[in-house]
Design a protein around this motif. Structure first.
Motif, PDB file in Angstrom:
ATOM      1  N   MET A   1     -28.136  -9.412  20.622  1.00 29.38           N
ATOM      2  CA  MET A   1     -27.473 -10.718  20.659  1.00 29.38           C
ATOM      3  C   MET A   1     -26.179 -10.612  21.457  1.00 29.38           C
ATOM      4  SD  MET A   1     -26.243 -12.999  17.423  1.00 29.38           S
ATOM      5  CE  MET A   1     -25.216 -14.430  17.602  1.00 29.38           C
ATOM      6  N   SER A   2     -25.959 -11.573  22.345  1.00 32.45           N
ATOM      7  CA  SER A   2     -24.785 -11.492  23.212  1.00 32.45           C
ATOM      8  C   SER A   2     -24.073 -12.835  23.292  1.00 32.45           C
ATOM      9  CB  SER A   2     -25.200 -11.040  24.618  1.00 32.45           C
ATOM     10  OG  SER A   2     -26.040 -12.005  25.229  1.00 32.45           O
ATOM     11  N   VAL A   3     -22.828 -12.792  23.770  1.00 32.26           N
ATOM     12  CA  VAL A   3     -22.037 -13.996  23.996  1.00 32.26           C
ATOM     13  C   VAL A   3     -21.552 -13.976  25.433  1.00 32.26           C
ATOM     14  CG1 VAL A   3     -21.317 -14.160  21.594  1.00 32.26           C
ATOM     15  CG2 VAL A   3     -19.902 -12.899  23.219  1.00 32.26           C
ATOM     16  N   LEU A   4     -21.223 -15.148  25.958  1.00 32.86           N
ATOM     17  CA  LEU A   4     -20.709 -15.243  27.316  1.00 32.86           C
ATOM     18  C   LEU A   4     -19.325 -14.617  27.370  1.00 32.86           C
ATOM     19  CD1 LEU A   4     -21.541 -16.490  30.077  1.00 32.86           C
ATOM     20  CD2 LEU A   4     -20.186 -18.484  29.440  1.00 32.86           C
ATOM     21  N   ALA A   5     -19.159 -13.637  28.246  1.00 31.55           N
ATOM     22  CA  ALA A   5     -17.905 -12.880  28.281  1.00 31.55           C
ATOM     23  C   ALA A   5     -16.702 -13.761  28.581  1.00 31.55           C
ATOM     24  CB  ALA A   5     -18.017 -11.761  29.318  1.00 31.55           C
ATOM     25  N   VAL A   6     -16.874 -14.762  29.436  1.00 27.16           N
ATOM     26  CA  VAL A   6     -15.732 -15.593  29.800  1.00 27.16           C
ATOM     27  C   VAL A   6     -15.198 -16.345  28.586  1.00 27.16           C
ATOM     28  CG1 VAL A   6     -17.093 -17.643  30.439  1.00 27.16           C
ATOM     29  CG2 VAL A   6     -14.892 -17.205  31.555  1.00 27.16           C
ATOM     30  N   TYR A  45     -22.428  -9.567  20.713  1.00 27.26           N
ATOM     31  CA  TYR A  45     -21.826 -10.405  19.675  1.00 27.26           C
ATOM     32  C   TYR A  45     -21.141  -9.550  18.621  1.00 27.26           C
ATOM     33  CZ  TYR A  45     -21.643 -13.084  15.318  1.00 27.26           C
ATOM     34  OH  TYR A  45     -21.243 -13.656  14.143  1.00 27.26           O
ATOM     35  N   GLU A  46     -21.793  -8.489  18.195  1.00 29.26           N
ATOM     36  CA  GLU A  46     -21.252  -7.646  17.128  1.00 29.26           C
ATOM     37  C   GLU A  46     -19.896  -7.072  17.509  1.00 29.26           C
ATOM     38  OE1 GLU A  46     -24.165  -7.403  18.489  1.00 29.26           O
ATOM     39  OE2 GLU A  46     -25.703  -7.682  16.932  1.00 29.26           O
ATOM     40  N   THR A  47     -19.730  -6.726  18.784  1.00 32.61           N
ATOM     41  CA  THR A  47     -18.466  -6.165  19.253  1.00 32.61           C
ATOM     42  C   THR A  47     -17.344  -7.201  19.173  1.00 32.61           C
ATOM     43  OG1 THR A  47     -19.620  -4.647  20.748  1.00 32.61           O
ATOM     44  CG2 THR A  47     -17.303  -5.110  21.224  1.00 32.61           C
ATOM     45  N   ILE A  48     -17.615  -8.397  19.668  1.00 34.06           N
ATOM     46  CA  ILE A  48     -16.607  -9.461  19.648  1.00 34.06           C
ATOM     47  C   ILE A  48     -16.296  -9.874  18.217  1.00 34.06           C
ATOM     48  CG2 ILE A  48     -16.052 -11.772  20.444  1.00 34.06           C
ATOM     49  CD1 ILE A  48     -16.261  -9.502  22.597  1.00 34.06           C
ATOM     50  N   ASP A  49     -17.318  -9.919  17.377  1.00 28.57           N
ATOM     51  CA  ASP A  49     -17.106 -10.276  15.972  1.00 28.57           C
ATOM     52  C   ASP A  49     -16.203  -9.256  15.286  1.00 28.57           C
ATOM     53  OD1 ASP A  49     -17.943 -12.014  13.625  1.00 28.57           O
ATOM     54  OD2 ASP A  49     -18.561 -10.026  12.902  1.00 28.57           O
ATOM     55  N   ARG A 102     -27.070 -21.851  23.788  1.00 26.05           N
ATOM     56  CA  ARG A 102     -27.495 -20.453  23.834  1.00 26.05           C
ATOM     57  C   ARG A 102     -26.847 -19.693  24.976  1.00 26.05           C
ATOM     58  NH1 ARG A 102     -31.994 -18.030  24.342  1.00 26.05           N
ATOM     59  NH2 ARG A 102     -33.015 -19.555  25.672  1.00 26.05           N
ATOM     60  N   VAL A 103     -26.342 -20.415  25.978  1.00 21.73           N
ATOM     61  CA  VAL A 103     -25.622 -19.739  27.050  1.00 21.73           C
ATOM     62  C   VAL A 103     -24.335 -19.131  26.512  1.00 21.73           C
ATOM     63  CG1 VAL A 103     -24.355 -20.114  29.211  1.00 21.73           C
ATOM     64  CG2 VAL A 103     -26.606 -21.145  28.890  1.00 21.73           C
ATOM     65  N   LEU A 104     -23.721 -19.809  25.554  1.00 22.54           N
ATOM     66  CA  LEU A 104     -22.488 -19.301  24.950  1.00 22.54           C
ATOM     67  C   LEU A 104     -22.774 -18.215  23.931  1.00 22.54           C
ATOM     68  CD1 LEU A 104     -20.648 -22.696  24.347  1.00 22.54           C
ATOM     69  CD2 LEU A 104     -20.462 -21.175  26.327  1.00 22.54           C
ATOM     70  N   ASN A 105     -23.817 -18.416  23.131  1.00 20.57           N
ATOM     71  CA  ASN A 105     -24.176 -17.475  22.076  1.00 20.57           C
ATOM     72  C   ASN A 105     -25.686 -17.560  21.884  1.00 20.57           C
ATOM     73  OD1 ASN A 105     -24.766 -16.346  19.454  1.00 20.57           O
ATOM     74  ND2 ASN A 105     -22.595 -16.501  18.961  1.00 20.57           N
ATOM     75  N   GLU A 106     -26.370 -16.445  22.090  1.00 19.24           N
ATOM     76  CA  GLU A 106     -27.836 -16.463  22.050  1.00 19.24           C
ATOM     77  C   GLU A 106     -28.391 -16.976  20.731  1.00 19.24           C
ATOM     78  OE1 GLU A 106     -30.204 -13.232  24.084  1.00 19.24           O
ATOM     79  OE2 GLU A 106     -28.252 -12.244  23.964  1.00 19.24           O
ATOM     80  N   GLN A 107     -27.655 -16.763  19.630  1.00 18.62           N
ATOM     81  CA  GLN A 107     -28.111 -17.230  18.325  1.00 18.62           C
ATOM     82  C   GLN A 107     -27.332 -18.464  17.856  1.00 18.62           C
ATOM     83  OE1 GLN A 107     -30.698 -16.141  16.474  1.00 18.62           O
ATOM     84  NE2 GLN A 107     -31.231 -14.838  18.202  1.00 18.62           N
ATOM     85  N   VAL A 125     -24.557 -20.145  13.494  1.00 19.31           N
ATOM     86  CA  VAL A 125     -24.902 -18.950  14.255  1.00 19.31           C
ATOM     87  C   VAL A 125     -25.920 -18.170  13.429  1.00 19.31           C
ATOM     88  CG1 VAL A 125     -24.081 -16.781  15.262  1.00 19.31           C
ATOM     89  CG2 VAL A 125     -22.642 -18.832  15.357  1.00 19.31           C
ATOM     90  N   GLY A 126     -27.025 -17.817  14.036  1.00 15.06           N
ATOM     91  CA  GLY A 126     -28.103 -17.144  13.325  1.00 15.06           C
ATOM     92  C   GLY A 126     -27.858 -15.670  13.110  1.00 15.06           C
TER      93      GLY A 126
END
Length: 336
Positions: A1-6, A45-49, A102-107, A125-126
């Protein structure tokens, strides 16, 4: 799961707002960010969280997530942020977020419901979080700020709800949202009045919105290579102004045969013909709302070879010709 870096720019600025250096938080998670971040870059996502939860714990401010309202900028949402900012109405802006969250957050999930008191947007968020309260507070803080960037700083939602329990001091929530806030609710949501949801916005720019939406569609297609509908939509948007869009040209752009293209679309319950029609109709509505575009320009932007072809199609969609629609709109504007 990923998020948009920007989009991580809001978190970076949030940490800075407490006179702390964000870099060590990111370095501890193995991330070295160079600004500006390359468009399309994604982070786990886990890293940013984890970074967000650690920073919140260090700062110790119960309103840490809400303070994102002071840090958000459309650029931190990438092309989607600019498409939202240029939308005709907040309903249109919400619809864009719904389609492309989903572009911002896949889940990420952003659902819309028309209720008796207005348009409700429900966010979720899933995946879990190390500090769900901060995460959810931040999401609604960003959403209400985007609404005010478009609809005016005085905009007040009808209602806001949070799944987490009520804080000891609800004052920061009341100050930010300026409406009834309910805690321990079923959903995280924000509701706009019908008037605020459907009022035409002074910042509306359909052409700019469409240009950025095209980028968002391409980003979504890159994110999910199996998302055939998104990839086909992006190819159609790109090829329409050439006047030569076809199943063969789109298939070639996607490096597949027309037969494979039709089969993949059929698997999703779609056909090339209906998708082309849907994209044209959607773009036509956006272009027609921009009075700086002549009907001739719109005709060619939509890939029609003649004005009469566009006129027939528009009359089929809306029951009136594009020229009659423009005249009616201009008459209403003069009356106002």
């Amino acid at each position: 799961m990923s998020v948009l870096a920007v989009s991580v720019g809001t978190l970076w600025r949030l940490i800075e707002s407490y006179d702390r250096d964000p870099a060590p938080y990111f370095l501890d998670e193995g991330l070295t960010l160079t600004w500006p971040v390359k468009p399309g870059t994604r982070l786990p996502y886990e890293t940013i969280d984890s970074i967000r939860a650690r920073a919140a714990a260090d700062v110790g401010d119960p309103a840490f997530g809400l303070r994102l309202a002071e840090c958000v900028h459309p650029s931190y949402l990438g092309a989607l942020g600019y498409a939202v900012l240029a939308s005709n109405t907040l309903r249109t802006a919400f619809d864009r977020i719904h389609r492309y969250v989903r572009v911002l957050n896949e889940q990420g999930h952003f659902e819309l419901d028309d209720l008796s008191d207005g348009l409700r947007a429900t966010l979720s968020v899933g995946q879990g979080s190390l500090n769900r309260t901060v995460r959810d507070d931040g999401q609604l803080a960003v959403l209400v700020t985007l609404c005010r960037m478009n609809g005016g700083v005085e905009l007040k939602p009808v209602a806001v709800t949070f799944q987490h329990e009520a804080p000891e001091d609800p004052t920061p929530y009341e100050a930010l949202f300026r409406c009834p806030v309910t805690f321990g609710a079923e959903h995280n949501s924000l509701t706009l009045s019908p008037t605020d949801a459907d009022r035409v916005l002074p910042s509306a720019n359909p052409v700019l919105a469409q240009m950025n939406e095209r980028i968002v569609v391409q980003r979504l297609a890159q994110l999910d290579r199996d998302n055939v509908l998104g990839r086909v939509r992006a190819a159609i948007m790109e090829q329409l102004p050439s006047g030569d869009v076809s199943d063969e040209s789109v298939a070639a752009a996607l490096h597949m045969t027309p037969r494979t293209l039709h089969r993949r679309l059929k698997e999703d319950g779609e056909s090339f013909r209906t998708l082309l029609k849907a994209v044209r109709q959607e773009l036509a509505e956006q272009y027609m709302a921009d009075n700086s575009l002549t009907l001739t320009e719109i005709t060619f932007l939509l890939g029609f070879s003649e004005m009469s072809s566009f006129s027939r199609a528009y009359k089929h969609w809306h029951g009136v010709s594009p020229s009659a629609a423009r005249q009616a709109e201009n008459s209403e504007s003069q009356q106002d």
